[in-house]
Design an enzyme around this catalytic site. Structure first.
Site, PDB file in Angstrom:
ATOM      1  N   HIS A   1       3.937  -6.272   5.497  1.00  0.00           N
ATOM      2  CA  HIS A   1       5.188  -5.593   5.184  1.00  0.00           C
ATOM      3  C   HIS A   1       6.315  -6.619   5.213  1.00  0.00           C
ATOM      4  CE1 HIS A   1       8.403  -2.634   5.293  1.00  0.00           C
ATOM      5  NE2 HIS A   1       7.514  -1.813   4.783  1.00  0.00           N
TER       6      HIS A   1
ATOM      7  N   ASP B   1       0.607   2.920   4.408  1.00  0.00           N
ATOM      8  CA  ASP B   1      -0.297   3.273   3.315  1.00  0.00           C
ATOM      9  C   ASP B   1      -1.762   3.100   3.671  1.00  0.00           C
ATOM     10  OD1 ASP B   1       1.704   3.938   1.465  1.00  0.00           O
ATOM     11  OD2 ASP B   1       2.155   1.812   1.269  1.00  0.00           O
TER      12      ASP B   1
END
Ligand SMILES: CC(C)(COP(=O)(O)OP(=O)(O)OC[C@H]1O[C@@H](n2cnc3c(N)ncnc32)[C@H](O)[C@@H]1OP(=O)(O)O)[C@@H](O)C(=O)NCCC(=O)NCCS
Length: 462
Positions: A312, A370
């Site tokens: 991320h 996710d």
């Protein structure tokens, strides 16, 4: 600049010795910033930051992320607190208006949303021009953009009440638009929302009910899981799709067209498309015995394979949403007793191996939201190509809240980055017969036969 304090000045000195003093500003949380807005006028130079790794594009009071501590707040409330104690519509209200609603406010908001859930019949006609098998995200880019054709003249984006009304409208209509995208892609008949259902229940109803049957009961575990997924995805400060919506909106464009731009940006596998890509990856890995091979592939700089759902830009410790989604996954799989347990176990094994591997530790790569959300969605029965549509459904309130915040600023600036030009110096056009040939167009493009559409995939059978 409410909420921001100018703490002093930062001095920047160029190689030729000229320097400029720039405001050094602290917000209520997070790293301070150097306000470089006067840099060009002071020194005649620009900054370079492709991918915006060190650039704040705006002041915002909506969402806060702390990448080191792994924190995510909406309007000051921790995501865990909101996911455990609020409904999705309470969170929507919070994002849009800045405070959690009381009972009366929530009731008014829920009614306002319910009253706007239907979409124009002409918009429903629009879906019929898409071939069966079209990706639902492609359909969403088109139909949400087309909303602007139905609602343009009556929106003055400079009026706060009209912006709020636009936010409620798009939030309300999104479940129906998303469900029809699914039903169009799969060749299924359309189902209209019902007043007796709540927001998430209505979405499930429009997705999965049989129009020939009167019986449709919402599974509370499934509705709760989806509601939580919506909350976790509702906003995430200045990510790619939100920044896209802000930039599109900065020209005072129609908000529904701006949301369509946000959907396009969200679609990519580096952003909202990652949950779909995670499942494809887990299918490819197939079994626990192959985990080491795929970890090695992900580490190989000459292999383009990446562990999808890992890494991320902001979170460099853990993604606070991941823990919640993992719990939801466990709850849903146990409740539905479905056959997705194998894929869940595989995901856990992949996570465990990656988290103890030096490559991932050194680069601070952790599972993001996710990684498990796709497993939950698949267990619920949502097809993979709808995963990113679900993300968009959840994120639309974040986009609209951020757009509303930007449009409320007293000084409005069109988003217009600059560049470092590295092209040719000024030159003059040569007559065509004197120009050197360079074969710059790939021969495959010129010689390729006209694209014939692939046969329609029969998704209804799935
Ligand atoms: C999310 C993401 C786009 C962030 O990108 P970023 O902040 O620009 O980070 P970078 O792409 O520069 O990656 C930094 C390093 O980690 C590696 N890396 C990042 N994500 C990786 C992954 N998922 N698997 C393997 N290696 C990864 C890069 O190869 C790079 O290694 P290097 O320093 O040896 O070149 C990226 O981590 C990614 O592609 N993840 C997979 C897709 C995904 O899950 N997206 C959803 C985000 S919510």
């Amino acid at each position: 600049m409410e909420g921001a304090i100018i703490e002093g000045e930062a001095t920047i000195t160029l190689p030729d010795g000229t320097s400029a003093k720039l405001p050094f500003i602290r917000g209520t949380q997070g790293p301070p910033v150097i306000d470089i807005r006067s840099l060009f006028t002071q020194l005649g130079c620009l900054t370079l930051d492709p991918g915006y790794t060190s650039t704040s594009s705006c002041l915002s009071a909506i969402t806060y992320t702390d990448g080191e501590k792994g924190e995510l707040w909406y309007r000051g409330y921790a995501i865990e607190d909101l996911a455990n104690n609020c409904t999705f519509l309470e969170v929507c209200y919070l994002l849009l208006y800045g405070e959690l609603p009381n009972t009366a406010e929530l009731e008014r908001f829920e009614n306002a949303v319910k009253n706007e859930m239907l979409i124009h019949m002409k918009l429903i006609d629009f879906y019929s021009s898409f071939q069966q098998g079209a990706h639902p995200m492609a359909i969403m880019v088109g139909v949400v953009g087309a909303l602007s054709a139905f609602m343009h003249e009556d929106i003055d984006v400079l009026v706060a009440e009209q912006r709020e009304a636009a936010a409620i409208r798009v939030l309300a209509k999104f479940p129906m638009m998303a469900a029809i995208a699914y039903r169009t892609a799969y060749g299924l008949p359309i189902v209209f929302p019902k007043k007796k259902f709540g927001y998430t229940e209505n979405f499930l109803y429009m997705m999965f009910s049989d129009p020939m049957s009167d019986d449709f009961t919402v599974d509370p575990v499934v509705a709760n899981a989806l509601e939580k997924i919506f909350i976790l995805h509702a906003d995430h400060e200045q990510n790619a799709s939100t920044s896209t919506v802000r930039i599109a909106g900065s020209s005072l464009a129609n908000p529904y067209a701006c949301v369509a731009a946000g959907i396009a940006s969200l679609w990519g596998p580096m952003h909202g498309g990652a949950n779909e890509a995670v499942l494809a990856m887990l299918d490819e890995v197939k079994s626990v015995e192959n985990v080491d091979t795929y970890i090695a592939k992900a580490k190989n700089p000459n292999d383009s394979f990446r562990l999808m759902g890992f890494g991320h830009r902001v979170y460099k410790n853990h993604d606070p949403r991941n823990h919640i989604i993992q719990e939801i996954a466990h709850e849903v799989l146990t409740h539905l007793k479905c056959n997705k347990q194998d894929i869940f176990d595989l995901a856990i094994e992949l996570e465990k191996k990656a988290l103890s591997d030096d490559y991932f530790i050194k680069r601070k790569l952790f599972p993001n939201v996710d990684f498990y959300s796709g497993i939950v969605l698949e267990a619920i029965g949502i097809p993979r190509d709808m995963f990113t549509v679900i993300f968009a459904l959840a994120r639309v309130i974040g986009w609209m809240s951020q757009w509303h915040e930007m449009m409320s600023e007293s000084v409005k600036k069109i988003g217009r980055p600059r560049q470092l030009y590295i092209g040719a110096q000024k030159r003059t056009v040569q007559p065509i017969e004197l120009r050197e040939g360079r074969e710059s167009i790939h021969p495959e493009i010129i010689n390729s036969p006209r694209k014939v559409w692939s046969p329609i995939k029969d998704k209804a059978a799935i």
